[in-house]
Design a protein around this motif. Structure first.
Motif, PDB file in Angstrom:
ATOM      1  N   THR A 246      36.849  18.069  40.524  1.00  0.00           N
ATOM      2  CA  THR A 246      35.803  19.190  41.142  1.00  0.00           C
ATOM      3  C   THR A 246      36.008  20.294  42.193  1.00  0.00           C
ATOM      4  N   PHE A 247      36.737  18.800  42.786  1.00  0.00           N
ATOM      5  CA  PHE A 247      36.581  20.556  44.222  1.00  0.00           C
ATOM      6  C   PHE A 247      37.839  20.634  43.932  1.00  0.00           C
ATOM      7  N   LEU A 248      39.113  20.301  43.559  1.00  0.00           N
ATOM      8  CA  LEU A 248      40.192  20.427  43.750  1.00  0.00           C
ATOM      9  C   LEU A 248      40.418  21.225  42.387  1.00  0.00           C
ATOM     10  N   MET A 249      39.477  21.414  41.164  1.00  0.00           N
ATOM     11  CA  MET A 249      39.794  22.767  40.511  1.00  0.00           C
ATOM     12  C   MET A 249      38.925  23.989  40.702  1.00  0.00           C
ATOM     13  N   GLU A 250      37.959  23.470  41.795  1.00  0.00           N
ATOM     14  CA  GLU A 250      37.385  25.064  42.141  1.00  0.00           C
ATOM     15  C   GLU A 250      39.091  25.802  43.107  1.00  0.00           C
ATOM     16  N   VAL A 251      39.724  24.894  43.875  1.00  0.00           N
ATOM     17  CA  VAL A 251      40.792  25.551  44.801  1.00  0.00           C
ATOM     18  C   VAL A 251      41.974  26.015  43.262  1.00  0.00           C
ATOM     19  N   PHE A 252      42.016  24.880  42.925  1.00  0.00           N
ATOM     20  CA  PHE A 252      43.040  25.771  42.151  1.00  0.00           C
ATOM     21  C   PHE A 252      42.746  26.639  41.250  1.00  0.00           C
ATOM     22  N   GLU A 253      41.737  26.950  40.405  1.00  0.00           N
ATOM     23  CA  GLU A 253      40.577  28.021  40.021  1.00  0.00           C
ATOM     24  C   GLU A 253      40.448  29.542  40.951  1.00  0.00           C
ATOM     25  N   ARG A 254      40.447  29.379  42.082  1.00  0.00           N
ATOM     26  CA  ARG A 254      40.024  29.958  43.325  1.00  0.00           C
ATOM     27  C   ARG A 254      41.436  30.526  43.592  1.00  0.00           C
ATOM     28  N   THR A 255      42.294  30.594  43.445  1.00  0.00           N
ATOM     29  CA  THR A 255      44.256  30.220  44.182  1.00  0.00           C
ATOM     30  C   THR A 255      44.562  31.191  43.111  1.00  0.00           C
ATOM     31  N   VAL A 256      44.952  29.935  42.364  1.00  0.00           N
ATOM     32  CA  VAL A 256      45.492  30.163  40.838  1.00  0.00           C
ATOM     33  C   VAL A 256      44.630  30.809  39.931  1.00  0.00           C
ATOM     34  N   GLY A 257      43.825  30.732  39.529  1.00  0.00           N
ATOM     35  CA  GLY A 257      43.444  30.549  38.237  1.00  0.00           C
ATOM     36  C   GLY A 257      43.249  31.740  37.988  1.00  0.00           C
ATOM     37  N   ARG A 258      43.320  33.402  38.375  1.00  0.00           N
ATOM     38  CA  ARG A 258      43.699  34.160  38.336  1.00  0.00           C
ATOM     39  C   ARG A 258      44.213  35.361  39.149  1.00  0.00           C
ATOM     40  N   ASP A 259      45.010  36.397  38.787  1.00  0.00           N
ATOM     41  CA  ASP A 259      45.324  37.172  39.263  1.00  0.00           C
ATOM     42  C   ASP A 259      45.102  37.616  40.907  1.00  0.00           C
ATOM     43  N   LEU A 260      44.435  38.192  41.571  1.00  0.00           N
ATOM     44  CA  LEU A 260      43.783  38.401  43.009  1.00  0.00           C
ATOM     45  C   LEU A 260      44.795  39.751  43.137  1.00  0.00           C
ATOM     46  N   GLY A 261      46.080  40.355  42.558  1.00  0.00           N
ATOM     47  CA  GLY A 261      46.835  41.181  43.589  1.00  0.00           C
ATOM     48  C   GLY A 261      47.270  40.670  44.958  1.00  0.00           C
ATOM     49  N   PRO A 262      48.170  41.416  44.986  1.00  0.00           N
ATOM     50  CA  PRO A 262      48.962  41.499  46.722  1.00  0.00           C
ATOM     51  C   PRO A 262      48.090  40.540  47.747  1.00  0.00           C
ATOM     52  N   ARG A 263      48.481  39.874  48.915  1.00  0.00           N
ATOM     53  CA  ARG A 263      47.130  39.429  49.319  1.00  0.00           C
ATOM     54  C   ARG A 263      47.147  40.466  50.951  1.00  0.00           C
ATOM     55  N   ILE A 264      46.837  40.953  51.314  1.00  0.00           N
ATOM     56  CA  ILE A 264      46.676  41.528  52.712  1.00  0.00           C
ATOM     57  C   ILE A 264      46.801  40.663  53.839  1.00  0.00           C
ATOM     58  N   ALA A 265      47.190  40.875  55.069  1.00  0.00           N
ATOM     59  CA  ALA A 265      46.696  40.856  55.688  1.00  0.00           C
ATOM     60  C   ALA A 265      45.753  39.951  56.484  1.00  0.00           C
ATOM     61  N   SER A 266      45.501  38.480  57.477  1.00  0.00           N
ATOM     62  CA  SER A 266      44.138  38.500  57.853  1.00  0.00           C
ATOM     63  C   SER A 266      43.582  39.346  58.382  1.00  0.00           C
ATOM     64  N   GLY A 267      42.422  39.365  58.196  1.00  0.00           N
ATOM     65  CA  GLY A 267      41.253  40.241  59.515  1.00  0.00           C
ATOM     66  C   GLY A 267      41.297  41.914  58.931  1.00  0.00           C
ATOM     67  N   LYS A 268      42.350  41.895  57.524  1.00  0.00           N
ATOM     68  CA  LYS A 268      42.464  43.633  57.798  1.00  0.00           C
ATOM     69  C   LYS A 268      41.252  43.622  56.354  1.00  0.00           C
ATOM     70  N   VAL A 269      40.423  44.533  56.275  1.00  0.00           N
ATOM     71  CA  VAL A 269      39.664  45.009  55.053  1.00  0.00           C
ATOM     72  C   VAL A 269      40.541  46.228  53.807  1.00  0.00           C
ATOM     73  N   ALA A 270      41.138  46.006  52.773  1.00  0.00           N
ATOM     74  CA  ALA A 270      41.801  46.606  51.519  1.00  0.00           C
ATOM     75  C   ALA A 270      40.631  47.589  51.826  1.00  0.00           C
ATOM     76  N   GLU A 271      40.807  49.050  51.549  1.00  0.00           N
ATOM     77  CA  GLU A 271      40.681  50.446  51.394  1.00  0.00           C
ATOM     78  C   GLU A 271      39.483  50.252  49.921  1.00  0.00           C
TER      79      GLU A 271
END
Length: 274
Positions: A246-271
């Motif tokens: 169940t933990f594995l599936m949570e991680v996979f669903e969150r990280t690859v299970g949906r397209d989140l768009g481009p990743r921004i640098a840590s600490g920055k907030v998207a406008e």
């Protein structure tokens, strides 16, 4: 979700160049032949793709993932699994220190390439594995295409003894920052695991923390191979395995299970505009 299994023999360049058998288990939606799913490389233990490994991969595939299971010992043997006995264990342990680290890495790259080119894979890749496969899933995360890896009781990471010469560079590469700002990892160990003692687990964890790797760490009341539902020598814990899955599936669903768009640098907030 129903699944199907296909076999792929991929040419290799390193060692003696024998082809690598990859078992691909994928969701089946007859009414949607062009459906796209994330991909997962599932690395096996020292016995190659056994029944427990295939069932584990099939569970992931049934949740909507194209899963590739490489046979790691194509340089020395056929794709058939080794037996869960003294002879099979001795062969598996011998092969893993005869094979070069570069060849292990080539296998991972070829498996990822296969998933990326699969007609039903959307190119978002994760990895997992157990025992030897836990270590290989860890190393697969050095490939920037792998967005997350869930590693079950990865062996030889703490001792740097994987591969020919028993001098792998896994933790050395972590110290160099090769996993910093890269994919997310989950490390799962049994506290009674004699293959990875407490000092070894502490070394892996502290190395990852010092290198600012994004990871979760789980130590559970279990022994080595606790997720193996066959020939586990009394170590299989079905209830705990279900929780970890169940933990594995949570991680996979969150990280690859949906397209989140481009990743921004840590600490920055998207406008955004309200």
């Amino acid at each position: 979700m129903l699944v199907s299994k296909t076999l792929h023999d991929l040419p290799t360049k390193l060692d003696n160049g024998r082809p690598m058998r990859v078992y691909v288990i994928a969701p089946v939606l007859p009414d949607y032949p062009q459906a796209k799913f994330p991909g997962v490389v599932c690395f096996s233990e020292i016995y190659q793709v056994t029944g427990p490994v295939e069932r584990f991969a099939g569970q992931i595939a049934s949740h909507g993932y194209v899963v590739a299971c490489p046979s790691s010992y194509h340089e020395f043997a056929g794709p058939e699994p080794l037996s869960y006995d003294t002879e099979g264990t001795d062969k598996g342990n011998d092969y893993k220190i005869q094979k070069t680290i570069a060849a292990f890495d080539e296998d991972a790259t070829l498996a990822i390439d296969l998933l990326v080119s699969h007609p039903n894979c959307n190119g978002r890749i994760a990895a997992t594995g157990m025992c030897l496969g836990g270590h290989l899933a860890f190393r697969a995360t050095f490939d920037p295409r792998v967005l997350s890896s869930v590693c079950f009781f990865g062996t030889d990471i703490h001792s740097a003894t994987l591969g020919k010469g028993k001098q792998d560079d896994t933790l050395a590469r972590v110290r160099k920052g090769e996993l910093t700002d890269n994919g997310e990892l989950v490390m799962i160990f049994g506290k009674q695991d004699t293959h990875v003692p407490r000092a070894g687990r502490d070394l892996i964890r502290s190395t990852m923390e010092d290198a600012n790797v994004t990871f979760s760490w789980l130590e559970v009341q279990a022994q080595h191979a606790f997720i193996r539902d066959e020939s586990s020598k009394g170590r299989w814990d079905a209830a705990l395995t279900r929780s970890m899955f169940t933990f594995l599936m949570e991680v996979f669903e969150r990280t690859v299970g949906r397209d989140l768009g481009p990743r921004i640098a840590s600490g920055k907030v998207a406008e955004h505009v309200c």
